[in-house]
Design a protein around this motif. Structure first.
Motif, mmCIF file in Angstrom:
data_model
loop_
_atom_site.group_PDB
_atom_site.id
_atom_site.type_symbol
_atom_site.label_atom_id
_atom_site.label_comp_id
_atom_site.label_asym_id
_atom_site.label_seq_id
_atom_site.Cartn_x
_atom_site.Cartn_y
_atom_site.Cartn_z
ATOM 1 N N GLN A 1 28.809 44.137 40.051
ATOM 2 C CA GLN A 1 30.022 43.576 39.492
ATOM 3 C C GLN A 1 29.668 42.721 38.282
ATOM 4 O O GLN A 1 28.982 41.715 38.415
ATOM 5 C CB GLN A 1 30.755 42.737 40.553
ATOM 6 C CG GLN A 1 32.086 42.172 40.110
ATOM 7 C CD GLN A 1 33.175 43.232 39.961
ATOM 8 O OE1 GLN A 1 33.246 44.157 40.736
ATOM 9 N NE2 GLN A 1 33.983 43.099 38.929
ATOM 10 N N SER A 4 33.276 38.591 34.387
ATOM 11 C CA SER A 4 34.202 38.590 33.256
ATOM 12 C C SER A 4 34.021 37.337 32.410
ATOM 13 O O SER A 4 33.655 36.271 32.919
ATOM 14 C CB SER A 4 35.651 38.664 33.757
ATOM 15 O OG SER A 4 35.879 39.878 34.438
ATOM 16 N N GLN A 71 42.533 44.023 32.205
ATOM 17 C CA GLN A 71 43.327 42.859 32.617
ATOM 18 C C GLN A 71 43.694 41.955 31.436
ATOM 19 O O GLN A 71 44.465 41.019 31.593
ATOM 20 C CB GLN A 71 42.540 42.023 33.628
ATOM 21 C CG GLN A 71 42.192 42.767 34.912
ATOM 22 C CD GLN A 71 41.130 42.017 35.693
ATOM 23 O OE1 GLN A 71 39.996 41.861 35.249
ATOM 24 N NE2 GLN A 71 41.494 41.541 36.864
ATOM 25 N N THR A 249 40.385 45.613 44.104
ATOM 26 C CA THR A 249 40.923 44.526 43.276
ATOM 27 C C THR A 249 42.433 44.701 43.136
ATOM 28 O O THR A 249 43.204 43.769 43.271
ATOM 29 C CB THR A 249 40.264 44.556 41.880
ATOM 30 O OG1 THR A 249 38.858 44.545 42.057
ATOM 31 C CG2 THR A 249 40.677 43.355 41.067
ATOM 32 N N SER A 289 49.141 45.565 41.581
ATOM 33 C CA SER A 289 48.150 44.595 41.110
ATOM 34 C C SER A 289 47.919 43.542 42.185
ATOM 35 O O SER A 289 48.703 43.403 43.121
ATOM 36 C CB SER A 289 48.636 43.926 39.815
ATOM 37 O OG SER A 289 49.806 43.195 40.079
ATOM 38 N N ASP A 290 46.795 42.823 42.033
ATOM 39 C CA ASP A 290 46.604 41.592 42.800
ATOM 40 C C ASP A 290 46.487 41.795 44.308
ATOM 41 O O ASP A 290 47.259 41.250 45.075
ATOM 42 C CB ASP A 290 47.778 40.646 42.507
ATOM 43 C CG ASP A 290 47.444 39.210 42.858
ATOM 44 O OD1 ASP A 290 46.282 38.934 43.101
ATOM 45 O OD2 ASP A 290 48.365 38.393 42.871
ATOM 46 N N THR A 293 41.965 40.543 44.428
ATOM 47 C CA THR A 293 41.874 39.306 43.640
ATOM 48 C C THR A 293 42.457 38.130 44.417
ATOM 49 O O THR A 293 41.880 37.041 44.457
ATOM 50 C CB THR A 293 42.663 39.441 42.317
ATOM 51 O OG1 THR A 293 42.390 40.710 41.766
ATOM 52 C CG2 THR A 293 42.300 38.354 41.341
ATOM 53 N N LYS A 296 40.210 37.184 47.380
ATOM 54 C CA LYS A 296 39.015 36.452 46.918
ATOM 55 C C LYS A 296 39.378 35.012 46.559
ATOM 56 O O LYS A 296 38.637 34.072 46.869
ATOM 57 C CB LYS A 296 38.396 37.161 45.713
ATOM 58 C CG LYS A 296 37.094 36.505 45.250
ATOM 59 C CD LYS A 296 36.495 37.200 44.057
ATOM 60 C CE LYS A 296 35.169 36.557 43.646
ATOM 61 N NZ LYS A 296 35.242 35.115 43.412
ATOM 62 N N TRP A 297 40.543 34.835 45.900
ATOM 63 C CA TRP A 297 40.999 33.475 45.556
ATOM 64 C C TRP A 297 41.171 32.638 46.821
ATOM 65 O O TRP A 297 40.754 31.470 46.878
ATOM 66 C CB TRP A 297 42.326 33.563 44.790
ATOM 67 C CG TRP A 297 43.036 32.250 44.670
ATOM 68 C CD1 TRP A 297 42.775 31.250 43.783
ATOM 69 C CD2 TRP A 297 44.120 31.790 45.496
ATOM 70 N NE1 TRP A 297 43.640 30.191 43.999
ATOM 71 C CE2 TRP A 297 44.473 30.497 45.044
ATOM 72 C CE3 TRP A 297 44.836 32.340 46.558
ATOM 73 C CZ2 TRP A 297 45.501 29.756 45.625
ATOM 74 C CZ3 TRP A 297 45.859 31.605 47.136
ATOM 75 C CH2 TRP A 297 46.176 30.328 46.680
ATOM 76 N N GLN A 330 46.456 38.227 39.566
ATOM 77 C CA GLN A 330 45.954 39.236 38.629
ATOM 78 C C GLN A 330 47.149 39.658 37.813
ATOM 79 O O GLN A 330 48.188 40.005 38.350
ATOM 80 C CB GLN A 330 45.397 40.420 39.420
ATOM 81 C CG GLN A 330 44.922 41.554 38.558
ATOM 82 C CD GLN A 330 44.439 42.686 39.426
ATOM 83 O OE1 GLN A 330 43.704 42.499 40.369
ATOM 84 N NE2 GLN A 330 44.884 43.871 39.110
#
Length: 474
Positions: A1, A4, A71, A249, A289-290, A293, A296-297, A330
């Protein structure tokens, strides 16, 4: 990975040199872990993230900028300006009339064309408006455009191979799937020179060999494929009506539509799955989306310690106590300013309720997208196969199965993108002779069958839908 980079608010980039070194490192580690030598490798298959791109100078190979991620939000103002423009309204009218007169589905997508920040087209247009060196090079036909796969091919062959495949090209939104070529109308509209695009090759194909200095020996590159299409191939979704659900993701529902290319509809769009010789397989895709993410948050803020705990945490409470999770961490391609939020918090709300609300939002969005697919894609759906990290969550999988009232298979290996690339490379190199051999290699770890009537979830889903309606007005 690859980590970013965020050079400005809303900008998301990847360092091409870091990406390159990690890519080479992963290959070397994988070969070593398998107890093999590089000279034993018969062929290399490359599966890459879609929509992330770079431009570079044709003669020097020097990039004009970092990779711009799918993104990335730098084109948000451009997107909003175009979507409100009179010219776009005129285009809608023209293509609506053309579709009415001809009945040709090719004219349907432009009849309700809207731009989003996820699309490569708008970000590439931004590059030529804002990066002078790229603009000047393009005027002299010295500018190369490439998604991640094209850049890796270029680097692996020391600049001797400049190409992409149909799966990656069709995922950019600049490629015309009906005509199987880069879209000249869209490029003229956005002032993108046609000279920047790479030639498009078959997905399972001998692209040439890696430069011998990189791995010590030349290795044939036998397949290049976009990650979602690769996961579809890895799941052996070879027949019309086969469905692949990837939950990583983001979430992606892909339906194999065989030789039939369905016109783009709102929330669903057509892609080329793969091209192998004369065989071209089309897909219809819907995305969410999202997903990963957000999870993980939640882990980063210590809502839980280990992702494996989340299914048990969600099952430990009868419901979310009316708490709803609104996605938006995201970025949404259609509303770049949408924020994530929890609604319905109470003094009695605990971590388990928050985790359950997050997982429920994944299942509810799966249900909404599945319903759109059933309504719009007029092909009987056959098998549904799930992959991606979130497919390991038994709560999400069971709730999704209940809501759509369908059986969902989960493979033993949840990383289907790499397996799909290996399958495609193996076919091109003659390691396997046909797709029937690949089917025999499939291993199913679990099957989720409906256990509850979907109506039992109706009250909770209605509350969540109400919360979703109010969230854009924040």
């Amino acid at each position: 990975q690859v980590e970013s980079l965020y050079p400005r608010l809303g900008w998301v980039e990847l360092d091409p040199e870091v990406l390159w070194s990690q890519f080479i490192g992963v290959i070397k580690e994988a070969v070593q872990a398998a107890g093999l030598h590089m000279k034993q490798i018969a062929g290399l298959g490359i599966s890459t993230q879609r929509g992330t791109f770079i431009t570079w100078h044709k003669r020097t190979g020097k990039p004009f900028h970092n990779f711009i991620s799918w993104q990335d939000l730098r084109s948000a103002e451009l997107v909003n300006s175009w979507n409100k423009s009179l010219l776009l309204k005129v285009i809608h009218v023209i293509f609506t009339v053309l579709h009415f007169l001809t009945g040709n589905d090719r004219y349907l997508a432009p009849s309700f064309l809207t731009f989003s920040t996820h699309q490569t087209s708008m970000k590439l247009s931004w590059v030529f408006k804002n990066i002078h060196e790229a603009e000047e090079a393009a005027k002299k036909s010295n500018c190369c455009f490439g998604t991640v796969d094209t850049w890796l091919l270029y680097r692996l062959t020391k600049g001797s191979v400049y190409a992409t495949d149909y799966s990656n090209a069709s995922s950019t939104g600049i490629f015309e799937p009906f005509m199987k070529c880069w879209n000249p109308t869209l490029c003229n509209l956005l002032s993108i020179p046609m000279s920047v695009y790479p030639p498009v090759k078959d997905t399972s194909f001998n692209f040439g060999s890696t430069d011998s200095e990189i791995f010590g020996v030349p290795i044939p590159i036998m397949a290049v494929v976009a990650d979602q299409q690769s996961a579809m191939f890895g799941e052996c979704c070879f027949h019309p009506g086969d469905v692949k659900l990837t939950m990583g993701t983001g979430g992606f529902w892909n339906v194999n539509t065989g030789e039939h290319l369905f016109a783009s509809r709102r929330s669903l769009y057509p892609l080329i799955g793969w091209k192998i010789g004369e065989e071209v397989v089309y897909l219809t895709e819907g995305s969410i989306s999202d997903i990963g993410t957000a999870i993980k948050w939640a882990q980063d803020i210590e809502l839980f310690t280990n992702v494996d705990e989340t299914a048990e945490m969600a099952q430990s409470v009868a419901d979310s106590q009316g708490v709803c999770f609104i996605p938006g961490l995201q970025v949404s391609g259609y509303d770049p300013y949408l924020c994530a939020s929890f609604m319905g918090l109470k003094p009695s709300t605990n971590r388990n309720h928050l985790v359950r609300a997050m997982l429920e939002s994944v299942a509810f969005r799966n249900k909404l997208l599945y319903d759109v697919i059933v309504k719009k894609v007029h092909i009987p759906l056959r098998t549904i196969r799930a992959d991606g990290g979130v497919s390991n969550n038994s709560f999400v999988m069971q709730m999704t199965s209940d809501l759509i009232n369908k059986k969902i298979e989960k493979p033993a290996n949840s990383d289907m993108s790499s397996l799909g690339a290996a399958f495609l490379a193996g076919l091109a190199s003659g390691f396997w002779t046909d797709k029937e051999q690949l089917k025999k290699l499939r291993r199913i770890e679990a099957v989720f069958e409906p256990q509850k009537d979907s109506e039992e979830y109706r009250p909770a889903m209605d509350v969540w839908l109400q919360a979703m309606k109010h969230s854009p007005h924040w």
